[in-house]
Design an enzyme around this catalytic site. Structure first.
Site, PDB file in Angstrom:
ATOM      1  N   ASP B 139       0.824  -1.209   0.000  1.00 57.95           N
ATOM      2  CA  ASP B 139       0.000   0.000   0.000  1.00 57.95           C
ATOM      3  C   ASP B 139       0.865   1.268   0.000  1.00 57.95           C
ATOM      4  O   ASP B 139       0.533   2.265  -0.611  1.00 57.95           O
ATOM      5  CB  ASP B 139      -0.925   0.009   1.224  1.00 57.95           C
ATOM      6  N   CYS B 140       2.001   1.197   0.740  1.00 54.84           N
ATOM      7  CA  CYS B 140       2.855   2.386   0.814  1.00 54.84           C
ATOM      8  C   CYS B 140       3.905   2.436  -0.297  1.00 54.84           C
ATOM      9  O   CYS B 140       4.419   3.505  -0.613  1.00 54.84           O
ATOM     10  CB  CYS B 140       3.507   2.482   2.195  1.00 54.84           C
ATOM     11  N   TYR B 141       4.240   1.299  -0.853  1.00 53.06           N
ATOM     12  CA  TYR B 141       5.222   1.242  -1.956  1.00 53.06           C
ATOM     13  C   TYR B 141       4.579   0.470  -3.112  1.00 53.06           C
ATOM     14  O   TYR B 141       4.835  -0.713  -3.297  1.00 53.06           O
ATOM     15  CB  TYR B 141       6.508   0.544  -1.497  1.00 53.06           C
TER      16      TYR B 141
END
Lengths: 136, 402
Positions: B139-141
């Site tokens: 989700d963040c990368y």
């Protein structure tokens, strides 16, 4: 028989099927030693020869080869040391069968005596930084 | 008259330090005597330049837009796999890494023309390096694929970090078997056809400080053409081996782990290296300054090749099976003469490390100190010595039974 030279012959395709080298003995009285040969019918051929004989006979023989269309290079130009890559470690010294690498005991640098080189190529892959290059 | 490192650094700052190489100090002591030289000389510089396998570099390549997490994914630099098991954009490239499609020894002996060491050499030389990476996406990368050129001048960090370098003495390699062997010690011809060794002997850092009285963790050094530091003892550091009366180990003994900023370094001192039939590695240039704190320390630096002994090891079977395989003991004076006698046979010798380049390193380090751009550091902790209790252990191999 004092004169001897190591040369590389490049045969164009049309000459590969002709007995060129044979004539060097018959007509020019030259003694030869094949150091390397890669001659396939209908392809370009390459031969590394050591020729021995009288200097005038050698020169006539070379003239004959040139006229016949053979391209000639002196052999000693063919294994070249890339001075940028050579680190003078010395790994080549015991690999070379003709002793073409000599250690200078003062500077500890390795000298490449290309007149002793037969262009066998053993040093090329044994050189850790890959400083020895085969040029045709 | 004992000196301190602080006093020597004051003299360096004032441009008054006297510095000689480990080569030069030998004759100097012969001419002037140890007492005088110990007073006059402040630093002796050493050098070595040979293939050192436990080497590599870590890089932080900067965040891409959108972000990618390389950790747990796969990363290739010029087709050579790098280790991607850290955070988002940190990778470590080992000198021995090979492209997945390298034939290795399937075509024997493998040529190993290009590997991790060569990528490091090109990176240091300022060449663009092709980075291809895949990741699983989070989700963040979110990004899953990255293909880009990278250049050492653009990335955040490029750090050389080698965890076993500059071995204090090493095996002298021979082959009594009847076939040619392709080893990390070079091509070994059958029936004692040749002998290879790999140390710069009287110039080598740890052979000039055999008991690690000045070299330790925190020692500032010449590394790959830049400055670096000793961070730890090298893996397999093994000080408790047979030693000569002068204290010099007669077998492979100590080693150092080193670190330094790759951006300061030069491809002249980090050379991608190919060992036929063995693999890729890197030839690393290291120079260590030895502060002449006392006459005793000076005496260690005057060691000559004739006084440094090493074991000739048979790589024709014994080495592979972890047997001692010692078939002789020779000194480096003999080895450098080009021939040694082993088992009654005169055998030609060759070196894998470069003595002339080691002289150049010791000379560059000397000039750095003389010009005041390099000063000495006091080690934070000495390297473990012969009383450290370190024993080099073989693997305790235990069968896995389910």
């Amino acid at each position: 028989m004092a004169f001897s030279r190591r040369i590389v012959l490049h045969f164009p395709r049309r000459l590969v099927n002709r007995p060129i080298v044979y004539r060097l003995i018959r007509d020019f009285n030259l003694e030869f030693n094949i150091l390397k040969a890669s001659v396939t019918p209908d392809e370009e051929g390459l031969m590394v020869l050591e020729l021995k004989g009288k200097q005038e006979d050698y020169e006539k023989g070379i003239e004959y080869l040139t006229k016949a269309g053979v391209r000639i290079q002196p052999l000693s130009r063919n294994v070249i040391r890339n001075e940028e890559r050579c680190t003078h470690c010395g790994a080549c010294i015991t690999i070379c069968p003709t002793g073409a690498f000599k250690l200078d005991f003062v500077t500890r640098e390795v000298k490449f005596c290309d007149e002793k080189c037969l262009a066998c190529g053993l040093c090329i892959k044994a050189c850790p930084p890959r400083a020895m290059e085969l040029h045709f | 008259m004992a000196k301190t490192i602080e006093e020597i650094n004051e003299k360096i700052k004032a441009g008054k330090a006297v510095v000689v190489t480990a080569d030069e100090v030998i004759d100097l002591v012969k001419q002037k005597g140890a007492k005088k030289v110990a007073q006059e000389v402040d630093v002796v510089t050493t050098g070595t330049f040979g293939p050192m396998c436990s080497s590599g570099a870590y890089l932080n390549i900067g965040h891409s837009k959108p972000r990618i997490k390389l950790g747990g994914g796969r990363v290739y630099l010029n087709d050579v796999p790098a280790y991607a098991a850290f955070a988002a954009i940190d990778i470590y490239l080992g000198a021995n890494a090979l492209p997945d499609d390298d034939p290795r020894n399937r075509v024997y002996p493998g040529e190993f023309n290009y590997g991790g060491g060569h990528v490091i050499e090109e990176l240091v030389g300022g060449k663009d390096i092709r980075l291809i990476a895949t990741a699983y996406g989070t989700d963040c990368y979110p990004r899953k694929k990255l293909e880009t050129w990278i250049n050492i001048k653009d990335i955040n960090e490029a750090v050389l970090f080698n965890f076993r370098n500059a071995y204090q003495n090493y095996n002298v390699a021979a082959n009594t078997s009847n076939k040619t062997l392709y080893t990390y010690m070079g091509v070994l011809k059958p029936n004692l056809g040749n002998i290879n060794y790999s140390t710069t002997g009287q110039l080598s850092p740890l052979l000039n400080d055999p008991y690690y009285k000045t070299i330790g963790i925190g020692t500032k050094i010449f590394l790959g053409g830049g400055t670096g530091f000793i961070t730890w003892q090298g893996t397999q550091h093994n000080p408790d081996v047979p030693r000569s009366e002068n204290g010099v180990p007669k077998r492979g003994a100590g080693a150092i782990a080193v670190i330094g900023d790759l951006k300061q370094m030069s491809p002249r001192w980090l050379v991608g290296t190919s060992m036929l039939g063995y693999g890729c590695t890197i030839t690393v240039g290291i120079g260590v300054p030895i502060p002449i704190l006392s006459e005793e320390i000076l005496a260690y630096t005057t060691v000559t090749d004739d006084e440094i002994f090493a074991a000739v090891i048979d790589y024709g079977g014994a080495y592979q099976n972890l047997q001692p395989g010692i078939i002789g003991e020779v000194n480096y004076g003999q080895l450098r003469s080009g021939r040694v006698v082993v088992q009654g046979k005169e055998v030609p010798t060759a070196s894998l490390s470069s003595y002339p380049r080691a002289v150049e390193i010791a000379t560059i380090l000397k000039e750095w100190i003389l010009s005041g751009k390099f000063w000495l550091t006091q080690p934070v902790v000495p390297l473990p010595g012969i009383d450290s209790g370190i024993i080099l252990k073989p693997l305790n191999e235990r069968p896995i039974e389910e």
